[in-house]
Scaffold this motif. Structure first.
Motif, PDB file in Angstrom:
ATOM      1  N   ASN A  97      -5.153   0.500 -10.966  1.00  0.00           N
ATOM      2  CA  ASN A  97      -5.714   1.394 -11.978  1.00  0.00           C
ATOM      3  C   ASN A  97      -4.996   2.741 -11.999  1.00  0.00           C
ATOM      4  O   ASN A  97      -5.626   3.785 -11.972  1.00  0.00           O
ATOM      5  N   ILE A  98      -3.686   2.691 -12.022  1.00  0.00           N
ATOM      6  CA  ILE A  98      -2.871   3.905 -12.031  1.00  0.00           C
ATOM      7  C   ILE A  98      -2.090   3.966 -13.338  1.00  0.00           C
ATOM      8  O   ILE A  98      -1.429   3.003 -13.728  1.00  0.00           O
ATOM      9  N   ALA A  99      -2.191   5.093 -14.004  1.00  0.00           N
ATOM     10  CA  ALA A  99      -1.405   5.340 -15.212  1.00  0.00           C
ATOM     11  C   ALA A  99      -0.487   6.516 -14.914  1.00  0.00           C
ATOM     12  O   ALA A  99      -0.881   7.471 -14.244  1.00  0.00           O
ATOM     13  N   LEU A 100       0.733   6.422 -15.387  1.00  0.00           N
ATOM     14  CA  LEU A 100       1.663   7.531 -15.213  1.00  0.00           C
ATOM     15  C   LEU A 100       2.625   7.563 -16.369  1.00  0.00           C
ATOM     16  O   LEU A 100       2.765   6.593 -17.107  1.00  0.00           O
ATOM     17  N   GLY A 101       3.244   8.695 -16.539  1.00  0.00           N
ATOM     18  CA  GLY A 101       4.179   8.834 -17.644  1.00  0.00           C
ATOM     19  C   GLY A 101       5.056  10.054 -17.471  1.00  0.00           C
ATOM     20  O   GLY A 101       4.747  10.967 -16.709  1.00  0.00           O
ATOM     21  N   GLY A 102       6.140  10.044 -18.179  1.00  0.00           N
ATOM     22  CA  GLY A 102       7.060  11.168 -18.163  1.00  0.00           C
ATOM     23  C   GLY A 102       8.110  10.976 -19.235  1.00  0.00           C
ATOM     24  O   GLY A 102       8.303   9.870 -19.753  1.00  0.00           O
ATOM     25  N   GLY A 103       8.772  12.040 -19.560  1.00  0.00           N
ATOM     26  CA  GLY A 103       9.811  11.949 -20.567  1.00  0.00           C
ATOM     27  C   GLY A 103      10.327  13.322 -20.942  1.00  0.00           C
ATOM     28  O   GLY A 103       9.931  14.335 -20.360  1.00  0.00           O
ATOM     29  N   THR A 104      11.198  13.328 -21.915  1.00  0.00           N
ATOM     30  CA  THR A 104      11.752  14.583 -22.410  1.00  0.00           C
ATOM     31  C   THR A 104      11.573  14.627 -23.921  1.00  0.00           C
ATOM     32  O   THR A 104      11.567  13.598 -24.594  1.00  0.00           O
ATOM     33  N   GLY A 105      11.419  15.833 -24.428  1.00  0.00           N
ATOM     34  CA  GLY A 105      11.197  15.984 -25.860  1.00  0.00           C
ATOM     35  C   GLY A 105       9.929  15.272 -26.270  1.00  0.00           C
ATOM     36  O   GLY A 105       8.924  15.320 -25.577  1.00  0.00           O
ATOM     37  N   LYS A 106       9.994  14.567 -27.392  1.00  0.00           N
ATOM     38  CA  LYS A 106       8.796  13.858 -27.846  1.00  0.00           C
ATOM     39  C   LYS A 106       8.760  12.408 -27.377  1.00  0.00           C
ATOM     40  O   LYS A 106       7.824  11.680 -27.668  1.00  0.00           O
ATOM     41  N   VAL A 107       9.757  11.984 -26.603  1.00  0.00           N
ATOM     42  CA  VAL A 107       9.831  10.604 -26.112  1.00  0.00           C
ATOM     43  C   VAL A 107       9.281  10.526 -24.696  1.00  0.00           C
ATOM     44  O   VAL A 107       9.714  11.255 -23.800  1.00  0.00           O
ATOM     45  N   CYS A 108       8.320   9.622 -24.502  1.00  0.00           N
ATOM     46  CA  CYS A 108       7.730   9.396 -23.181  1.00  0.00           C
ATOM     47  C   CYS A 108       7.876   7.931 -22.809  1.00  0.00           C
ATOM     48  O   CYS A 108       7.965   7.062 -23.672  1.00  0.00           O
ATOM     49  N   ALA A 152       8.678   6.576  -9.566  1.00  0.00           N
ATOM     50  CA  ALA A 152       8.662   6.648 -11.032  1.00  0.00           C
ATOM     51  C   ALA A 152       9.655   7.692 -11.533  1.00  0.00           C
ATOM     52  O   ALA A 152      10.361   7.461 -12.519  1.00  0.00           O
ATOM     53  N   ALA A 153       9.712   8.826 -10.848  1.00  0.00           N
ATOM     54  CA  ALA A 153      10.653   9.878 -11.244  1.00  0.00           C
ATOM     55  C   ALA A 153      12.094   9.382 -11.154  1.00  0.00           C
ATOM     56  O   ALA A 153      12.907   9.639 -12.050  1.00  0.00           O
ATOM     57  N   GLY A 161      14.625   9.241 -14.192  1.00  0.00           N
ATOM     58  CA  GLY A 161      15.602  10.324 -14.129  1.00  0.00           C
ATOM     59  C   GLY A 161      14.954  11.698 -14.232  1.00  0.00           C
ATOM     60  O   GLY A 161      15.544  12.624 -14.794  1.00  0.00           O
ATOM     61  N   LEU A 162      13.746  11.838 -13.685  1.00  0.00           N
ATOM     62  CA  LEU A 162      13.008  13.099 -13.732  1.00  0.00           C
ATOM     63  C   LEU A 162      12.685  13.553 -12.310  1.00  0.00           C
ATOM     64  O   LEU A 162      12.870  12.804 -11.353  1.00  0.00           O
ATOM     65  N   SER A 163      12.160  14.753 -12.190  1.00  0.00           N
ATOM     66  CA  SER A 163      11.679  15.207 -10.885  1.00  0.00           C
ATOM     67  C   SER A 163      10.239  14.718 -10.706  1.00  0.00           C
ATOM     68  O   SER A 163       9.520  14.534 -11.689  1.00  0.00           O
ATOM     69  N   PRO A 164       9.796  14.499  -9.460  1.00  0.00           N
ATOM     70  CA  PRO A 164       8.439  13.988  -9.239  1.00  0.00           C
ATOM     71  C   PRO A 164       7.343  14.860  -9.854  1.00  0.00           C
ATOM     72  O   PRO A 164       6.326  14.332 -10.305  1.00  0.00           O
ATOM     73  N   ASP A 165       7.558  16.163  -9.913  1.00  0.00           N
ATOM     74  CA  ASP A 165       6.523  17.028 -10.497  1.00  0.00           C
ATOM     75  C   ASP A 165       6.475  16.923 -12.021  1.00  0.00           C
ATOM     76  O   ASP A 165       5.542  17.412 -12.654  1.00  0.00           O
ATOM     77  N   PRO A 224       0.832  -1.212   0.000  1.00  0.00           N
ATOM     78  CA  PRO A 224       0.000   0.000   0.000  1.00  0.00           C
ATOM     79  C   PRO A 224       0.866   1.261   0.000  1.00  0.00           C
ATOM     80  O   PRO A 224       1.602   1.511   0.946  1.00  0.00           O
ATOM     81  N   VAL A 225       0.799   2.002  -1.084  1.00  0.00           N
ATOM     82  CA  VAL A 225       1.556   3.247  -1.214  1.00  0.00           C
ATOM     83  C   VAL A 225       0.634   4.315  -1.790  1.00  0.00           C
ATOM     84  O   VAL A 225      -0.350   4.016  -2.448  1.00  0.00           O
ATOM     85  N   GLY A 226       0.978   5.560  -1.547  1.00  0.00           N
ATOM     86  CA  GLY A 226       0.188   6.670  -2.047  1.00  0.00           C
ATOM     87  C   GLY A 226       0.802   7.301  -3.281  1.00  0.00           C
ATOM     88  O   GLY A 226       1.876   6.910  -3.757  1.00  0.00           O
ATOM     89  N   GLU A 227       0.131   8.330  -3.757  1.00  0.00           N
ATOM     90  CA  GLU A 227       0.545   9.007  -4.983  1.00  0.00           C
ATOM     91  C   GLU A 227       1.948   9.585  -4.873  1.00  0.00           C
ATOM     92  O   GLU A 227       2.752   9.441  -5.806  1.00  0.00           O
ATOM     93  N   ASN A 228       2.267  10.227  -3.769  1.00  0.00           N
ATOM     94  CA  ASN A 228       3.589  10.861  -3.647  1.00  0.00           C
ATOM     95  C   ASN A 228       4.715   9.845  -3.737  1.00  0.00           C
ATOM     96  O   ASN A 228       5.736  10.093  -4.381  1.00  0.00           O
ATOM     97  N   GLU A 229       4.528   8.691  -3.100  1.00  0.00           N
ATOM     98  CA  GLU A 229       5.565   7.661  -3.149  1.00  0.00           C
ATOM     99  C   GLU A 229       5.683   7.082  -4.562  1.00  0.00           C
ATOM    100  O   GLU A 229       6.787   6.832  -5.058  1.00  0.00           O
TER     101      GLU A 229
END
Length: 185
Positions: free
Chosen positions: A143-154, A117-118, A122-126, A107-112
């Motif tokens: 049921n959690i989706a998340l994503g991040g990236g730089t430029g056009k690559v995610c 994931a960050a 290699g990204l910041s959490p925000d 059991p973990v929350g959104e911040n964790e």
């Protein structure tokens, strides 16, 4: 001896004259009631099958419901990635997949989840886009989706409703996000 006409009487007569003159327009001149061609510079709607066709090469706005649906959801389309861009982000996707698999078991929350994931990407959490659905039993992340990236690559990840975690390399959407918009009406 002449009497001067009061200003209010003059103004009233002038206003009445303008109203009478303005009310004499021909209804056929109203573009809202005329089936005539569209105004110069505007694009007409494509004719229905029972209507006469437009001149060849004339651009028009489609009335096909399937094409309208595709156009309305165009913001979800992803930018094309080269094989090199996909290969360069594959390691980050594997790290994110392993990270999410470990988080799905406790059991973990959104911040964790954002912080883990960050770190994997290699990204910041925000900089992590996060979308949560209904939590699982015992507060397990589901049921959690998340994503991040730089430029056009995610790199996008998912913890499904069964606790299975996946991650993939994707192109940024035309809206500029890693996670496609939900849309809906």
């Amino acid at each position: 001896m002449s009497r001067p006409v009061p200003r209010t009487a003059t103004g009233t007569l002038l206003l009445a004259g303008l109203v009478l003159l303005g009310g004499c327009a021909d209804p056929a001149d109203d573009p809202r009631t005329s089936p005539a061609a569209p105004a110069p510079g505007s694009t007409p709607y494509c004719p229905a099958p029972m209507e006469p066709p437009l001149a060849p090469g004339t651009p028009c706005i489609s009335q096909d419901p399937n094409q309208k649906y595709a156009e309305n959801h165009g913001y979800r389309r992803q930018m094309e990635l080269t094989p090199q861009e996909r290969a360069g982000a594959r390691g980050a996707a594997e790290r994110l997949g392993r990270t999410l698999s470990g988080l799905a078991a406790k059991p973990v929350g959104e911040n964790e989840i954002r912080a883990a994931a960050a770190a994997a990407l290699g990204l910041s959490p925000d900089a992590i886009e996060y979308r949560a659905g209904a939590p699982g039993p015992g507060g397990l992340p589901r049921n959690i989706a998340l994503g991040g990236g730089t430029g056009k690559v995610c790199v996008n990840g998912l913890i499904g409703d069964s606790g299975t975690a996946t991650a993939e390399v994707a192109g940024r959407t035309l809206d500029g996000t890693c996670l496609p918009g939900l849309g809906g009406h």
